[in-house]
Enzyme design. Sequence first.
Site, PDB file in Angstrom:
ATOM      1  N   ASN A 172      -4.465   8.685   4.637  1.00  0.00           N
ATOM      2  CA  ASN A 172      -4.474   7.932   5.839  1.00  0.00           C
ATOM      3  C   ASN A 172      -2.895   8.021   6.276  1.00  0.00           C
ATOM      4  OD1 ASN A 172      -5.752   6.067   7.820  1.00  0.00           O
ATOM      5  ND2 ASN A 172      -4.164   4.797   7.303  1.00  0.00           N
ATOM      6  N   GLU A 173      -2.557   8.249   7.443  1.00  0.00           N
ATOM      7  CA  GLU A 173      -1.327   8.554   7.830  1.00  0.00           C
ATOM      8  C   GLU A 173      -0.285   8.633   6.930  1.00  0.00           C
ATOM      9  OE1 GLU A 173      -0.395   4.588   9.706  1.00  0.00           O
ATOM     10  OE2 GLU A 173      -1.736   5.092  11.665  1.00  0.00           O
ATOM     11  N   GLU A 226      -3.245  -8.224   7.405  1.00  0.00           N
ATOM     12  CA  GLU A 226      -3.512  -7.672   8.795  1.00  0.00           C
ATOM     13  C   GLU A 226      -4.466  -8.543   9.435  1.00  0.00           C
ATOM     14  OE1 GLU A 226      -4.533  -3.361   8.180  1.00  0.00           O
ATOM     15  OE2 GLU A 226      -2.271  -3.083   8.852  1.00  0.00           O
ATOM     16  N   LYS A 227      -4.600  -9.860   8.764  1.00  0.00           N
ATOM     17  CA  LYS A 227      -5.628 -10.879   9.562  1.00  0.00           C
ATOM     18  C   LYS A 227      -5.076 -11.125  10.891  1.00  0.00           C
ATOM     19  CE  LYS A 227      -3.564 -14.657   7.064  1.00  0.00           C
ATOM     20  NZ  LYS A 227      -2.666 -13.935   6.034  1.00  0.00           N
ATOM     21  N   PHE A 228      -4.149 -11.015  11.283  1.00  0.00           N
ATOM     22  CA  PHE A 228      -3.672 -11.281  12.588  1.00  0.00           C
ATOM     23  C   PHE A 228      -3.114 -10.049  13.350  1.00  0.00           C
ATOM     24  CE2 PHE A 228      -1.777 -15.059  10.301  1.00  0.00           C
ATOM     25  CZ  PHE A 228      -2.862 -15.867  10.682  1.00  0.00           C
ATOM     26  N   HIS A 229      -3.891  -8.899  13.028  1.00  0.00           N
ATOM     27  CA  HIS A 229      -4.068  -7.739  13.964  1.00  0.00           C
ATOM     28  C   HIS A 229      -5.686  -7.662  14.354  1.00  0.00           C
ATOM     29  CE1 HIS A 229      -4.537  -3.346  14.944  1.00  0.00           C
ATOM     30  NE2 HIS A 229      -3.259  -3.215  14.506  1.00  0.00           N
ATOM     31  N   ARG A 289       0.913  -1.143   0.142  1.00  0.00           N
ATOM     32  CA  ARG A 289      -0.158  -0.078  -0.007  1.00  0.00           C
ATOM     33  C   ARG A 289       0.913   1.317  -0.033  1.00  0.00           C
ATOM     34  NH1 ARG A 289      -2.547   0.437   6.237  1.00  0.00           N
ATOM     35  NH2 ARG A 289      -0.562   0.233   7.284  1.00  0.00           N
ATOM     36  N   TRP A 301       2.563  -6.317  13.504  1.00  0.00           N
ATOM     37  CA  TRP A 301       3.759  -5.724  12.857  1.00  0.00           C
ATOM     38  C   TRP A 301       4.868  -5.673  13.785  1.00  0.00           C
ATOM     39  CZ3 TRP A 301       4.148  -1.214  15.471  1.00  0.00           C
ATOM     40  CH2 TRP A 301       2.865  -0.610  15.998  1.00  0.00           C
ATOM     41  N   GLU A 348      -7.138   5.785  15.709  1.00  0.00           N
ATOM     42  CA  GLU A 348      -6.812   4.384  15.794  1.00  0.00           C
ATOM     43  C   GLU A 348      -5.975   3.860  16.989  1.00  0.00           C
ATOM     44  OE1 GLU A 348      -4.892   2.985  12.325  1.00  0.00           O
ATOM     45  OE2 GLU A 348      -5.749   4.273  11.010  1.00  0.00           O
TER      46      GLU A 348
HETATM   47  C1  GLA Z   1      -2.183   1.914  10.697  1.00  0.00           C
HETATM   48  C2  GLA Z   1      -3.053   2.092   9.649  1.00  0.00           C
HETATM   49  C3  GLA Z   1      -4.088   1.026   9.741  1.00  0.00           C
HETATM   50  C4  GLA Z   1      -3.533  -0.360  10.165  1.00  0.00           C
HETATM   51  C5  GLA Z   1      -2.866  -0.104  11.389  1.00  0.00           C
HETATM   52  C6  GLA Z   1      -2.572  -1.435  12.113  1.00  0.00           C
HETATM   53  O1  GLA Z   1      -2.498   2.750  11.854  1.00  0.00           O
HETATM   54  O2  GLA Z   1      -3.688   3.180   9.407  1.00  0.00           O
HETATM   55  O3  GLA Z   1      -4.637   0.889   8.356  1.00  0.00           O
HETATM   56  O4  GLA Z   1      -2.445  -0.755   9.185  1.00  0.00           O
HETATM   57  O5  GLA Z   1      -1.994   0.668  11.427  1.00  0.00           O
HETATM   58  O6  GLA Z   1      -1.854  -1.412  13.227  1.00  0.00           O
END
Ligand code: GLA
Length: 671
Positions: free
Chosen positions: A143-144, A347-350, A105, A307, A299
Site C-alpha cells: 500500500n502506498e 483514522e477514526k476522524f477520517h 504503520r 491528517w 483512494e
Molecule cells: C492513505 C492510505 C490509507 C489511509 C488514507 C487516509 O491513502 O493508503 O490507508 O491512511 O491515506 O487519507
Amino acid sequence: MTIWYGGDYNPEQWPREVWDEDVTLMQRGGITLATVGVFSWARLEPRPGEYDFAWLDDVLDTLHDGGIRVDLATATASPPPWLAKRHPETLPVTEQGVRLAVGSRQQYCPSSPVYRERARQLVTRLVERYAQHPALELWHVNNEYGCHVSHCYCEVSAAAFRTWLEAKYGSIDGLNRAWGTAFWSQRYDGFDEVEPPRAAPSFRNPTQLLDFDRFSSDELLACYRSEVEVIRAASEMPVTTNFMGFFKPVDYWKWAREVDLVSDDTYPDPADPISVPYAAMVRDLMRSLGDGAPWILMEQSPGAVNWRPQNAAKAPGQMRAWSYQAVGRGADGILFFQWRQSAAGSEKFHSGMVPHGGTDTRVWREIEQLGGELQRLSGPEVGLEGSRVPTQVAIALDWDSWWAVEQPASPTSVSYLETLFAWHHALTSLGLTVDFVRADADLSGYRLVVAPTHFVATDAQLENLAAFAEAGGTLVVGFGTGITDEHLHVRLGGYLGEPLRRTLGVWIEEFAPPAAPDLRAVGGGAAPPVALDGDVLGGAASGAVWAEYVRVEDAATEATFAEGALAGWPAVTRRGAAGGGGAAWYVATLPEAEALGRLVTRIVDEAGIELPSSVAHGGRVEVVRRGGLVFAINHGADEVELVVEGTDLLTGSGAAGLVLPSQGVAVVRPE
Ligand code: GLA
C-alpha cells in the site's frame, strides 16, 4: 465491464454481524469493488508462521455472495509488532540515526531481507488460498510504497546501497569520477568506505544524494517485484499498487511498466483554491503513466481527512464533482478510503463512505447517488470504460530532474512541481488536456511539447527534444534545462546542451535569479518580481523564480527582461524550425499566470492546435473530452450556462442551454 465503484474495506475492525449489513449497504450504494486486507497482516499471521485465514474466507465469501468483486491486498504494508520484537533490525532508521518504532504503520526497512522474506511467505499463503477465489478481480500489492518511509539509512540499507553502487559503476574509480569526489577530499578507496548520505556537517555530495534517491526508489520497487513474482507464478489476475500522485520519492515512470493497471490515491484539500487544477494535473499524470490507458482512482476521501492541521469538509456535491474530474481524465474506477468510518484508531476522524452518523447523512446520500450514476454510465451502450482521452500537448516530467533541481547548493530555490503546475495550469485553462511524457519518449503523436525545467538531461533526451522540433513539432523549453548530465556534471561551454542550443538558437551565459524574500519586510516578504516586457506577454509583466543572461545566436527575441543589469536581455525567444511548421521557444523565467497564459495562447495558436469552443465556460468550469463524451464540471460558486449541443447522460435531457449549478456535472453526448 463496468466503472468500478467502492473502497478500502476493513471488516476486521467490526463484529461479524456488521459484515452482512455492509454487503447490503454496498448493494444499495452501487458498490462493485472492495479493497480487502490492506492492514491485515497481524490478524492473518498473529504469531510467526501461524496463519489464520478463516475470517478472510468468510469476508470474501460474504462479498462474493453479495455480488461484490474483490481487490485483494497482500497485507504487507504494516508488519505485526512481533516482527520488530524478533528482528529489531527490520525497523527503519532516519538520516539523523533515529530508529523508528512500532505502534504506527509501515515500520520496515525496504532493504531488509528479513522483511522481504516474511512478506513473501505471507503472499505465498494468500495466493495459494485465494488465486482461484471467484470474487477475486485484482491484486493490490502492499500500500502506498514509500508513503511514510521512503529512504532508510540503517546498516542493512548501507550494505544494499554499496551493492547497488558496485553494480552501477563497476569500480570505485567509476564512482569517484561520477560523484566528483576530487572535490572536498571525498575520494573513496573502496566501496566499503561509502555510506548513505546521512546527516553531515555541510552540503552532502550531490551525486551521492541523487544516487541515494534512485537507489531508494529501486529498493521499494524490489519489494514490489518480490511480491509480484509470487503472485504471477500462480495467478492470472491483474496486479496493481496504489500510487500517490506526484510523489517525489518514487520514480513512477519505472514502476508504471510493472503494474497491469495504474491506480492512484489523491486527497485534494477542499480549503485550497488550487486543488481543482492541481488534481487535474495528477489525473493527467495517472493516464500518462499507463500510456493513455484507463486507470483507477483507488483512494479519495468521501469528506474530510484527518491528517491536515485543519481538515475541511467537502462541500455538498464536491465529492461527486471531483470524481467526475477523474473519470473525465481517464479513470475507470472511483474508490475511497474507506468504506465504514472507523470507531477507533488514528483514522477514526477520517471520513468514510458509511459515516459515524450512519446512512441518514449527506455523505451517504452522495455516495448512493454517485454509485447509481456510475452504474448507468457503465456498459457498451455508453462506451465510456476503456475509452481514451485525446491529447495533442505534453509536458516532460523526470524524477532525476525533480530530485536534483531541489537539492541544496543550487542557483536558486526552484519548486519543480510548482514550475510544472504553472505550465499545466496555463494549458488546461485554455481547455486543453495535457499528457506527461519522458523526455526520451516517442513524441511524434504531439503537436506541442513543453519541458518546463529539465535540469538533469542525458544526451539522448536532449537529442530527442531537439529532433521533435526539427521534425515540425512546437517545442517550449523553460529555464534550468540541460544544466547537467546524468551524473550532475555541468554541461560546459554554455548551459543548455549542444542539441538544444542548435535547435533553440540560444545558450545561457550566467544565472541571475531574483533576490530572496526579505523576511524583515512588513507584511510578509514576497520575493521581488522579475520585470519583463514583450507583446507576447501582453506588454509589461512580471516573472519569478529564475532569470539569466541568454545569448542569442539564431532566434527572435519575443520578450525581454526590463529592469536592473538584465534590462534589455532576452527573456523569451523563438526560432522557427528550418523545415517550416514547428518552432522552438525558450523561456528564461517563470512568467506570472496572466502573462504565461498570453504566451501559451500564442504558442498554441501558432502550433495549429484548435481550442475547444463549443462550451462557454466562465472561470471555474472544467471541460474535458473522453471517448466522444464531454464532461463539464462546475467547480465555481455560481451557476453557469452550457451551450454544448447534445444529450446529458446523467439527466437524459438535451444539454443546449443547460444550467449547471455550483458543483454540478453534465456528461454530454454531442449531437
Ligand atoms: C492513505 C492510505 C490509507 C489511509 C488514507 C487516509 O491513502 O493508503 O490507508 O491512511 O491515506 O487519507
